[in-house]
Design an enzyme around this catalytic site. Sequence first.
Site, PDB file in Angstrom:
ATOM      1  N   ILE A 100       0.887  -1.025   0.041  1.00 28.53           N
ATOM      2  CA  ILE A 100       0.086   0.090   0.100  1.00 28.53           C
ATOM      3  C   ILE A 100       0.817   1.177  -0.134  1.00 28.53           C
ATOM      4  CG2 ILE A 100      -1.723   1.412   0.965  1.00 28.53           C
ATOM      5  CD1 ILE A 100      -2.551  -1.509   0.364  1.00 28.53           C
ATOM      6  N   PRO A 101       1.073   1.681  -1.228  1.00 31.33           N
ATOM      7  CA  PRO A 101       2.212   2.737  -1.399  1.00 31.33           C
ATOM      8  C   PRO A 101       2.118   4.076  -0.868  1.00 31.33           C
ATOM      9  CG  PRO A 101       1.040   2.717  -3.464  1.00 31.33           C
ATOM     10  CD  PRO A 101       0.253   1.765  -2.143  1.00 31.33           C
ATOM     11  N   CYS A 102       2.051   4.179   0.683  1.00 29.82           N
ATOM     12  CA  CYS A 102       2.220   5.515   1.226  1.00 29.82           C
ATOM     13  C   CYS A 102       3.276   6.301   1.056  1.00 29.82           C
ATOM     14  CB  CYS A 102       1.873   5.327   2.734  1.00 29.82           C
ATOM     15  SG  CYS A 102       3.207   4.049   3.629  1.00 29.82           S
ATOM     16  N   HIS A 103       4.355   5.691   0.469  1.00 29.66           N
ATOM     17  CA  HIS A 103       5.738   6.306   0.645  1.00 29.66           C
ATOM     18  C   HIS A 103       5.453   7.329  -0.834  1.00 29.66           C
ATOM     19  CE1 HIS A 103       5.949   2.567  -2.176  1.00 29.66           C
ATOM     20  NE2 HIS A 103       6.726   3.415  -3.081  1.00 29.66           N
TER      21      HIS A 103
END
Length: 162
Positions: free
Chosen positions: A124-127
Amino acid sequence: MKQYKLDFNSPIGIIEIVGSDTEVYSIMFSEHDQIVNVPQKDTPQVIIDCQQQLHEYFIGKRHEFTFSYTFEGTSFQKEVWTALTSVAYGETATYKKIAASIGNEQAVRAVGSANGKNHLSIVIPCHRIIGSNGTLTGYAGGMWRKEWLLQHEKWNSKGIKK
Protein backbone atom coordinates in the site's frame (compact mmCIF):
# COMPACT_ATOMS: atom_id res chain seq x y z
CA MET A 1 -5.69 -17.76 14.61
CA LYS A 2 -1.96 -18.44 14.45
CA GLN A 3 0.33 -15.55 13.51
CA TYR A 4 3.43 -16.09 11.39
CA LYS A 5 6.44 -13.81 10.99
CA LEU A 6 9.16 -13.76 8.40
CA ASP A 7 11.97 -11.26 7.93
CA PHE A 8 13.16 -10.02 4.56
CA ASN A 9 16.57 -8.39 4.22
CA SER A 10 15.93 -5.52 1.81
CA PRO A 11 18.47 -2.99 0.50
CA ILE A 12 17.02 -0.48 2.97
CA GLY A 13 16.76 -2.64 6.06
CA ILE A 14 15.02 -5.65 7.44
CA ILE A 15 11.30 -5.85 6.75
CA GLU A 16 9.11 -7.95 9.04
CA ILE A 17 6.21 -9.70 7.31
CA VAL A 18 3.34 -10.80 9.56
CA GLY A 19 0.29 -12.75 8.54
CA SER A 20 -2.01 -15.71 8.96
CA ASP A 21 -2.43 -18.95 7.04
CA THR A 22 -4.20 -17.07 4.26
CA GLU A 23 -3.21 -13.39 4.22
CA VAL A 24 -0.56 -10.86 5.11
CA TYR A 25 -1.56 -8.03 7.43
CA SER A 26 1.70 -6.26 8.23
CA ILE A 27 4.84 -5.38 6.27
CA MET A 28 6.91 -3.03 8.38
CA PHE A 29 10.54 -1.99 8.62
CA SER A 30 12.14 -3.61 11.64
CA GLU A 31 14.64 -2.10 14.00
CA HIS A 32 16.52 -5.42 14.07
CA ASP A 33 19.96 -5.33 12.54
CA GLN A 34 19.85 -9.08 11.83
CA ILE A 35 17.25 -11.53 10.53
CA VAL A 36 15.24 -12.87 13.47
CA ASN A 37 12.27 -14.59 11.82
CA VAL A 38 13.30 -17.24 9.30
CA PRO A 39 11.13 -19.61 7.24
CA GLN A 40 9.79 -22.57 9.21
CA LYS A 41 8.21 -25.82 8.02
CA ASP A 42 4.77 -24.37 8.71
CA THR A 43 5.34 -20.90 7.20
CA PRO A 44 2.28 -20.35 4.98
CA GLN A 45 2.71 -19.96 1.23
CA VAL A 46 1.19 -16.45 1.34
CA ILE A 47 4.05 -15.29 3.60
CA ILE A 48 6.64 -16.91 1.31
CA ASP A 49 4.93 -15.31 -1.73
CA CYS A 50 5.05 -11.90 -0.05
CA GLN A 51 8.76 -12.27 0.64
CA GLN A 52 9.41 -13.35 -2.97
CA GLN A 53 7.37 -10.48 -4.40
CA LEU A 54 9.20 -7.97 -2.20
CA HIS A 55 12.48 -9.40 -3.50
CA GLU A 56 11.21 -8.93 -7.08
CA TYR A 57 10.15 -5.36 -6.25
CA PHE A 58 13.59 -4.50 -4.90
CA ILE A 59 15.39 -5.90 -7.94
CA GLY A 60 13.10 -3.86 -10.20
CA LYS A 61 11.05 -6.72 -11.69
CA ARG A 62 7.73 -6.17 -9.93
CA HIS A 63 5.44 -3.13 -9.95
CA GLU A 64 2.31 -4.67 -8.42
CA PHE A 65 1.68 -7.23 -5.71
CA THR A 66 -0.62 -10.22 -6.08
CA PHE A 67 -0.44 -12.08 -2.78
CA SER A 68 -3.46 -11.97 -0.48
CA TYR A 69 -3.42 -9.22 2.14
CA THR A 70 -5.84 -7.43 4.40
CA PHE A 71 -5.80 -4.23 6.40
CA GLU A 72 -7.58 -3.42 9.61
CA GLY A 73 -8.69 0.09 10.42
CA THR A 74 -11.64 2.45 10.35
CA SER A 75 -13.74 2.69 7.22
CA PHE A 76 -12.08 6.05 6.47
CA GLN A 77 -8.59 4.58 6.81
CA LYS A 78 -9.52 1.67 4.54
CA GLU A 79 -10.87 4.13 1.97
CA VAL A 80 -7.59 6.09 2.06
CA TRP A 81 -5.47 2.94 1.83
CA THR A 82 -7.49 1.71 -1.13
CA ALA A 83 -7.02 5.09 -2.82
CA LEU A 84 -3.25 4.84 -2.27
CA THR A 85 -3.16 1.73 -4.44
CA SER A 86 -4.29 3.84 -7.41
CA VAL A 87 -1.02 5.83 -7.35
CA ALA A 88 1.02 4.15 -10.06
CA TYR A 89 4.51 2.74 -9.61
CA GLY A 90 7.05 5.48 -10.24
CA GLU A 91 4.47 8.24 -9.71
CA THR A 92 3.53 10.42 -6.75
CA ALA A 93 0.34 12.08 -5.55
CA THR A 94 -0.42 14.64 -2.88
CA TYR A 95 -2.44 14.23 0.28
CA LYS A 96 -4.90 16.70 -1.24
CA LYS A 97 -5.29 14.56 -4.37
CA ILE A 98 -5.99 11.47 -2.26
CA ALA A 99 -8.53 13.44 -0.19
CA ALA A 100 -10.25 14.57 -3.40
CA SER A 101 -10.21 11.04 -4.80
CA ILE A 102 -12.23 9.81 -1.82
CA GLY A 103 -14.66 12.71 -2.15
CA ASN A 104 -13.49 14.73 0.83
CA GLU A 105 -11.10 17.52 -0.22
CA GLN A 106 -11.12 18.99 3.29
CA ALA A 107 -9.71 15.79 4.84
CA VAL A 108 -6.08 16.42 3.92
CA ARG A 109 -4.80 16.06 7.50
CA ALA A 110 -6.96 13.01 8.13
CA VAL A 111 -5.56 11.45 4.95
CA GLY A 112 -2.06 12.14 6.28
CA SER A 113 -2.97 10.51 9.58
CA ALA A 114 -4.41 7.44 7.85
CA ASN A 115 -1.35 7.28 5.61
CA GLY A 116 0.85 7.12 8.70
CA LYS A 117 -1.12 4.20 10.12
CA ASN A 118 -0.63 2.00 7.05
CA HIS A 119 0.79 -1.38 8.13
CA LEU A 120 1.43 -2.69 4.62
CA SER A 121 4.50 -0.68 3.66
CA ILE A 122 5.43 -0.68 -0.03
CA VAL A 123 2.39 -2.79 -1.00
CA ILE A 124 0.00 0.00 0.00
CA PRO A 125 2.30 2.71 -1.37
CA CYS A 126 2.13 5.43 1.26
CA HIS A 127 5.70 6.36 0.29
CA ARG A 128 4.31 7.79 -2.99
CA ILE A 129 2.39 10.55 -1.19
CA ILE A 130 4.07 13.95 -1.02
CA GLY A 131 3.20 17.46 0.10
CA SER A 132 1.26 19.86 -2.14
CA ASN A 133 4.43 21.88 -2.69
CA GLY A 134 6.22 18.78 -4.02
CA THR A 135 8.34 18.14 -0.94
CA LEU A 136 8.70 14.82 0.80
CA THR A 137 6.74 14.60 4.01
CA GLY A 138 6.71 12.09 6.87
CA TYR A 139 7.20 8.38 6.43
CA ALA A 140 7.01 5.87 9.28
CA GLY A 141 9.98 3.96 7.84
CA GLY A 142 12.13 7.09 7.81
CA MET A 143 12.47 9.85 5.25
CA TRP A 144 15.66 8.37 3.81
CA ARG A 145 13.72 5.18 2.98
CA LYS A 146 10.91 7.16 1.38
CA GLU A 147 13.40 8.99 -0.81
CA TRP A 148 15.14 5.71 -1.70
CA LEU A 149 11.84 4.01 -2.63
CA LEU A 150 10.74 6.92 -4.83
CA GLN A 151 14.10 7.01 -6.62
CA HIS A 152 14.07 3.22 -7.02
CA GLU A 153 10.62 3.31 -8.62
CA LYS A 154 11.39 6.32 -10.80
CA TRP A 155 14.53 4.67 -12.15
CA ASN A 156 12.92 1.25 -12.68
CA SER A 157 9.71 2.57 -14.23
CA LYS A 158 11.67 3.77 -17.23
CA GLY A 159 13.06 0.42 -18.33
CA ILE A 160 10.68 -2.28 -17.11
CA LYS A 161 8.04 -3.82 -19.36
CA LYS A 162 4.98 -5.26 -17.69
